[in-house]
Design a protein around this motif. Structure first.
Motif, mmCIF file in Angstrom:
data_model
loop_
_atom_site.group_PDB
_atom_site.id
_atom_site.type_symbol
_atom_site.label_atom_id
_atom_site.label_comp_id
_atom_site.label_asym_id
_atom_site.label_seq_id
_atom_site.Cartn_x
_atom_site.Cartn_y
_atom_site.Cartn_z
ATOM 1 N N MET A 33 0.833 -1.200 0.000
ATOM 2 C CA MET A 33 0.000 0.000 0.000
ATOM 3 C C MET A 33 0.877 1.262 0.000
ATOM 4 O O MET A 33 0.656 2.186 -0.783
ATOM 5 N N THR A 34 1.866 1.280 0.867
ATOM 6 C CA THR A 34 2.750 2.437 0.956
ATOM 7 C C THR A 34 3.562 2.605 -0.321
ATOM 8 O O THR A 34 3.713 3.724 -0.829
ATOM 9 N N HIS A 35 4.056 1.519 -0.880
ATOM 10 C CA HIS A 35 4.870 1.615 -2.093
ATOM 11 C C HIS A 35 4.054 2.055 -3.305
ATOM 12 O O HIS A 35 4.593 2.709 -4.201
ATOM 13 N N GLU A 36 2.774 1.735 -3.334
ATOM 14 C CA GLU A 36 1.922 2.247 -4.416
ATOM 15 C C GLU A 36 1.911 3.774 -4.387
ATOM 16 O O GLU A 36 1.976 4.422 -5.431
ATOM 17 N N LEU A 37 1.846 4.354 -3.204
ATOM 18 C CA LEU A 37 1.900 5.804 -3.049
ATOM 19 C C LEU A 37 3.281 6.341 -3.429
ATOM 20 O O LEU A 37 3.397 7.338 -4.148
ATOM 21 N N LEU A 38 4.329 5.686 -2.979
ATOM 22 C CA LEU A 38 5.689 6.140 -3.281
ATOM 23 C C LEU A 38 5.948 6.194 -4.779
ATOM 24 O O LEU A 38 6.579 7.129 -5.276
ATOM 25 N N ARG A 39 5.457 5.196 -5.512
ATOM 26 C CA ARG A 39 5.696 5.121 -6.962
ATOM 27 C C ARG A 39 5.082 6.301 -7.719
ATOM 28 O O ARG A 39 5.479 6.576 -8.849
ATOM 29 N N GLN A 40 4.133 6.968 -7.121
ATOM 30 C CA GLN A 40 3.460 8.101 -7.766
ATOM 31 C C GLN A 40 4.161 9.436 -7.496
ATOM 32 O O GLN A 40 3.776 10.457 -8.054
ATOM 33 N N GLN A 41 5.193 9.423 -6.654
ATOM 34 C CA GLN A 41 5.822 10.670 -6.232
ATOM 35 C C GLN A 41 6.971 11.091 -7.143
ATOM 36 O O GLN A 41 7.694 10.255 -7.679
ATOM 37 N N SER A 42 7.111 12.383 -7.262
ATOM 38 C CA SER A 42 8.219 12.948 -8.023
ATOM 39 C C SER A 42 9.539 12.538 -7.375
ATOM 40 O O SER A 42 9.675 12.571 -6.148
ATOM 41 N N GLY A 43 10.483 12.142 -8.194
ATOM 42 C CA GLY A 43 11.795 11.742 -7.687
ATOM 43 C C GLY A 43 11.933 10.254 -7.437
ATOM 44 O O GLY A 43 13.033 9.770 -7.180
ATOM 45 N N PHE A 44 10.822 9.499 -7.511
ATOM 46 C CA PHE A 44 10.875 8.053 -7.361
ATOM 47 C C PHE A 44 11.624 7.465 -8.558
ATOM 48 O O PHE A 44 11.395 7.853 -9.690
ATOM 49 N N VAL A 45 12.520 6.513 -8.296
ATOM 50 C CA VAL A 45 13.256 5.853 -9.377
ATOM 51 C C VAL A 45 12.808 4.399 -9.507
ATOM 52 O O VAL A 45 12.369 3.974 -10.568
ATOM 53 N N GLN A 46 12.934 3.628 -8.431
ATOM 54 C CA GLN A 46 12.563 2.218 -8.460
ATOM 55 C C GLN A 46 12.456 1.702 -7.033
ATOM 56 O O GLN A 46 12.953 2.330 -6.104
ATOM 57 N N ASP A 47 11.802 0.546 -6.901
ATOM 58 C CA ASP A 47 11.690 -0.055 -5.579
ATOM 59 C C ASP A 47 11.732 -1.569 -5.673
ATOM 60 O O ASP A 47 11.521 -2.144 -6.745
ATOM 61 N N PHE A 48 12.034 -2.186 -4.543
ATOM 62 C CA PHE A 48 12.111 -3.637 -4.449
ATOM 63 C C PHE A 48 11.527 -4.078 -3.117
ATOM 64 O O PHE A 48 11.745 -3.423 -2.103
ATOM 65 N N LEU A 49 10.796 -5.162 -3.136
ATOM 66 C CA LEU A 49 10.337 -5.840 -1.932
ATOM 67 C C LEU A 49 10.982 -7.215 -1.979
ATOM 68 O O LEU A 49 10.717 -8.007 -2.895
#
Length: 149
Positions: free
Chosen positions: A33-49
């Protein structure tokens, strides 16, 4: 650490958790849930779980988020806090209630580690020439480019 990001390079938010089996599904749901929000933010590059599947390490769940800069991180913190407050979600209370232990910090790349060596993913022979055994090889493409946000 005494050295801080100078604002001119990527910042990696690394959250490491010791998650009891009974808490796994709830924690993963909150992380997603939190990462879905993070992916929409300016400056986001990539994420991993990442979930541990072998080895003696104590942390069985790790998240990594790469941001363009410390300025991007600074901008997203109040956005995430406000979103969590709107849905009455407290990460600290959830972690305590479920018996999860967390180690959370921001990291930056050490350029001197790669000096004179090919970067990870630079070619088929990269791993054989690397002086350090990588514990994580990032092999997925970024979900969003900075230009797309």
């Amino acid at each position: 650490m005494s050295k801080t990001s100078q604002g001119n390079g990527s910042v990696f938010r690394v959250d490491k958790f010791v998650v009891p089996a009974a808490a796994r599904e709830e924690i993963i749901g909150k992380v997603r849930m939190t990462h879905e929000l993070l992916r929409q933010q300016s400056g986001f590059v990539q994420d991993f779980l990442l979930e541990q599947f072998s080895g003696p390490g104590e942390f069985n769940l790790v998240t990594i988020v790469e941001w363009e800069s410390q300025a991007a991180v600074d901008k997203v913190v109040p956005i995430v806090k406000a979103a969590h407050e709107r849905i009455a979600f407290s990460p600290q209370e959830t972690i305590a209630r479920l018996g999860v232990r967390a180690d959370i910090a921001n990291y930056q790349r050490l350029p001197e580690l790669w000096a004179g060596q090919p970067a990870p993913g630079a070619g088929a022979s990269t791993l054989s020439t690397w002086p350090v055994r990588a514990s994580l090889i990032m092999c997925s493409k970024p979900r969003h480019s900075a230009a797309a946000i």
